[in-house]
Design a protein around this motif. Structure first.
Motif, PDB file in Angstrom:
ATOM      1  N   UNK A 102      19.953  70.435  26.428  1.00 55.49           N
ATOM      2  CA  UNK A 102      21.111  70.126  27.839  1.00 55.49           C
ATOM      3  C   UNK A 102      19.982  69.260  28.525  1.00 55.49           C
ATOM      4  N   UNK A 103      19.479  69.048  28.033  1.00 48.24           N
ATOM      5  CA  UNK A 103      18.574  67.816  29.241  1.00 48.24           C
ATOM      6  C   UNK A 103      19.179  65.976  27.830  1.00 48.24           C
ATOM      7  N   UNK A 104      19.106  66.249  27.203  1.00 47.40           N
ATOM      8  CA  UNK A 104      19.552  65.091  25.925  1.00 47.40           C
ATOM      9  C   UNK A 104      20.829  65.390  26.328  1.00 47.40           C
ATOM     10  N   UNK A 105      22.131  66.026  26.702  1.00 42.21           N
ATOM     11  CA  UNK A 105      23.168  65.762  26.813  1.00 42.21           C
ATOM     12  C   UNK A 105      23.538  65.104  28.469  1.00 42.21           C
ATOM     13  N   UNK A 106      21.950  66.093  29.270  1.00 48.75           N
ATOM     14  CA  UNK A 106      22.904  65.271  30.630  1.00 48.75           C
ATOM     15  C   UNK A 106      22.098  63.865  30.724  1.00 48.75           C
ATOM     16  N   UNK A 107      21.233  63.294  29.296  1.00 53.20           N
ATOM     17  CA  UNK A 107      20.972  61.914  29.466  1.00 53.20           C
ATOM     18  C   UNK A 107      22.583  60.783  28.867  1.00 53.20           C
ATOM     19  N   UNK A 108      22.827  61.205  27.791  1.00 52.60           N
ATOM     20  CA  UNK A 108      23.411  61.102  26.908  1.00 52.60           C
ATOM     21  C   UNK A 108      25.109  60.457  27.899  1.00 52.60           C
ATOM     22  N   UNK A 109      24.898  61.931  29.236  1.00 49.07           N
ATOM     23  CA  UNK A 109      25.923  61.422  30.214  1.00 49.07           C
ATOM     24  C   UNK A 109      25.915  60.354  31.197  1.00 49.07           C
ATOM     25  N   UNK A 110      24.562  60.344  31.299  1.00 48.06           N
ATOM     26  CA  UNK A 110      24.124  59.473  32.527  1.00 48.06           C
ATOM     27  C   UNK A 110      24.197  58.024  31.921  1.00 48.06           C
ATOM     28  N   UNK A 111      23.845  57.618  30.770  1.00 48.17           N
ATOM     29  CA  UNK A 111      24.091  56.518  30.026  1.00 48.17           C
ATOM     30  C   UNK A 111      25.022  56.157  29.532  1.00 48.17           C
ATOM     31  N   UNK A 112      26.444  56.674  29.526  1.00 49.39           N
ATOM     32  CA  UNK A 112      27.707  56.877  28.964  1.00 49.39           C
ATOM     33  C   UNK A 112      28.500  56.014  30.002  1.00 49.39           C
ATOM     34  N   UNK A 113      27.664  56.907  31.377  1.00 50.93           N
ATOM     35  CA  UNK A 113      28.491  56.537  33.065  1.00 50.93           C
ATOM     36  C   UNK A 113      28.018  55.163  32.991  1.00 50.93           C
ATOM     37  N   UNK A 114      26.656  54.675  32.367  1.00 48.22           N
ATOM     38  CA  UNK A 114      25.658  53.165  33.899  1.00 48.22           C
ATOM     39  C   UNK A 114      26.048  52.466  32.215  1.00 48.22           C
ATOM     40  N   UNK A 115      27.909  52.304  31.453  1.00 47.95           N
ATOM     41  CA  UNK A 115      27.360  50.938  30.659  1.00 47.95           C
ATOM     42  C   UNK A 115      26.693  50.947  29.887  1.00 47.95           C
ATOM     43  N   UNK A 116      25.708  51.755  29.546  1.00 43.47           N
ATOM     44  CA  UNK A 116      24.281  51.443  28.530  1.00 43.47           C
ATOM     45  C   UNK A 116      24.814  50.997  27.012  1.00 43.47           C
ATOM     46  N   UNK A 117      24.191  50.327  26.490  1.00 42.58           N
ATOM     47  CA  UNK A 117      24.582  49.776  24.931  1.00 42.58           C
ATOM     48  C   UNK A 117      24.523  50.494  24.163  1.00 42.58           C
TER      49      UNK A 117
END
Length: 430
Positions: A102-117
């Motif tokens: 759950x935590x890692x999935x939410x982290x992946x979502x946040x990174x994608x939305x913020x244009x992470x490398x």
């Protein structure tokens, strides 16, 4: 209470597969309902990642690569999860697993939305895939405890395949609707929430989980599932099946976008999964006389032939019809493969064996998502459909060459074919 079958008339009755009898097994519903909820996110994960990352980067190749990292991570860690579940109990593995996922999935979502490398997306994708709850194999292991040597084991394998495919009807459609009609991140966020709630509910059903492999100071020899030759052959077979799932997911998404109908993606994938589900229902209702390894060869030939025709279609209607046929060919292969595990693998290693097969599907899916994404980006629309053809043909060649390793020991086969014997067969209704 265990009932004993002694007459030929009763043996014929109990050997006749029946979903009604299966679902009347005492205590089955206590793990079936939460198990269905807990495995639903698995069908949403890959497509949710593809749709989110493609939206934020504009590339199916990049989206497929991120989804592939998730799939590879799951394939690598799933067998260890199964081995730990056999050794320490399912609850001990599930609870921390769903929290990490759950935590890692939410982290992946946040990174994608913020244009992470891209490297950051890969870093988040690893724990997301590694922590995917292996609920399907755990449910199958619970059926093994309930039914033991009952003739209903084949029916249970069919029922689980149908349940899996029902999730693949609902999951991709739900992910598509959430990502296209609500928000590109809605699919992955919903997947994380369902994993948390469903996984914890399933873990709470302690009464039906298999006992651990060893208790106290007793020493029990553990034979790793991968040491069984037949399991290694089945892994290759399931890799080919995974290539169909991955290739269909990316290629259907790219095709429907190319014709200006992205919402049609969930419908076409749902038709494909519905074919799988319907054939799974039929497989569970048939009293098979042919040996399972023979059924696997026949079914896989049909799968390779139909999958090889996908890239030739150029209309949504034809693609839907052919996708239905491909789906109808997958369920028999999956059901027969899982049934062979019960014949080939010792009881103390079956959860591990099931997770190897589930991981193989995920690995094949990951590779297919990556390759299909690159083909769709760099060649023509629909080029990704070449991947299911390649994956199934290569797996079929392996199956034909090594099919003898799938023949169970004679003693095991005589027990599991209880219908052909007049000896007592113990059936657990506990």
């Amino acid at each position: 209470m265990a009932s004993t079958v002694t007459t030929s008339k009763d043996s014929a009755a109990t050997s006749r597969p029946g979903y009604g009898r299966l679902l009347r097994t005492r205590g089955a519903w206590t793990f079936l309902l939460p198990g269905f909820a807990a495995r639903q996110p698995f069908a949403m994960l890959t497509l949710s990642i593809v749709l989110l990352v493609q939206h934020t980067t504009g590339s199916y190749g990049v989206a497929g690569a991120v989804a592939a990292v998730t799939g590879v991570s799951m394939a690598v860690f799933a067998p260890y999860s199964g081995r730990l579940a056999d050794r320490y109990g399912q609850r001990a593995v599930l609870v921390p697993g769903v929290l990490v996922h759950t935590l890692s999935g939410l982290a992946l979502t946040a990174l994608a939305l913020n244009g992470a490398p891209l490297w950051a997306l890969f870093a988040a994708a690893v724990p997301t895939g590694a922590s995917v709850p292996q609920v399907g194999p755990m449910v199958r292991a619970r059926w093994g405890v309930k039914l033991k040597n009952s003739p209903l084991m084949t029916t249970a394998a069919a029922f689980e395949s149908v349940t899996d495919e029902l999730t693949f009807v609902v999951g991709p459609l739900l992910a598509t609707v959430l990502c296209t009609a609500v928000d590109p991140a809605a699919g992955l966020m919903t997947e994380a929430a369902l994993t948390l709630v469903g996984g914890l509910l399933f873990a709470a059903q302690k009464g039906t989980q298999p006992e651990v492999a060893a208790r106290g100071h007793a020493r029990v020899e553990h034979v790793p599932a991968l040491h069984v030759p037949g399991v290694r052959v089945l892994i290759v077979i399931f890799l080919g099946i995974g290539s169909v799932f991955g290739g269909m997911q990316v290629s259907l998404a790219a095709y429907t976008e190319s014709i200006g109908e992205p919402g049609l993606n969930g419908v076409l994938y749902g038709v494909f999964a519905a074919g799988n589900m319907l054939s799974g229902i039929a497989c569970g209702a048939i009293a098979w006389k042919a040996a399972p390894e023979r059924r696997l060869v026949i079914g896989y030939v049909a799968l390779a032939v139909t999958a090889s025709a996908l890239w030739t279609t150029h209309s949504a209607l034809l693609l839907g019809g052919l996708g239905l046929l491909v789906g109808m060919c997958i369920a028999p292969a999956l059901i027969t493969g899982y049934t062979l595990v019960d014949d080939l693998v010792p009881a103390g290693a079956r959860t591990e064996a099931f997770t190897w097969l589930t991981g193989a599907v995920a690995l094949g899916q990951a590779a297919a998502v990556t390759v299909s994404g690159q083909l769709e980006d760099n060649l023509w629309s629909g080029a990704g459909f070449l991947v299911p053809m390649g994956g199934t043909v290569l797996a079929l060649v392996t199956l034909l060459a090594l099919r003898s390793r799938l023949v169970p020991p004679r003693a095991t086969r005589e027990v599991t074919r209880g219908a052909a014997r007049r000896d007592p067969v113990a059936i657990s209704d506990q």
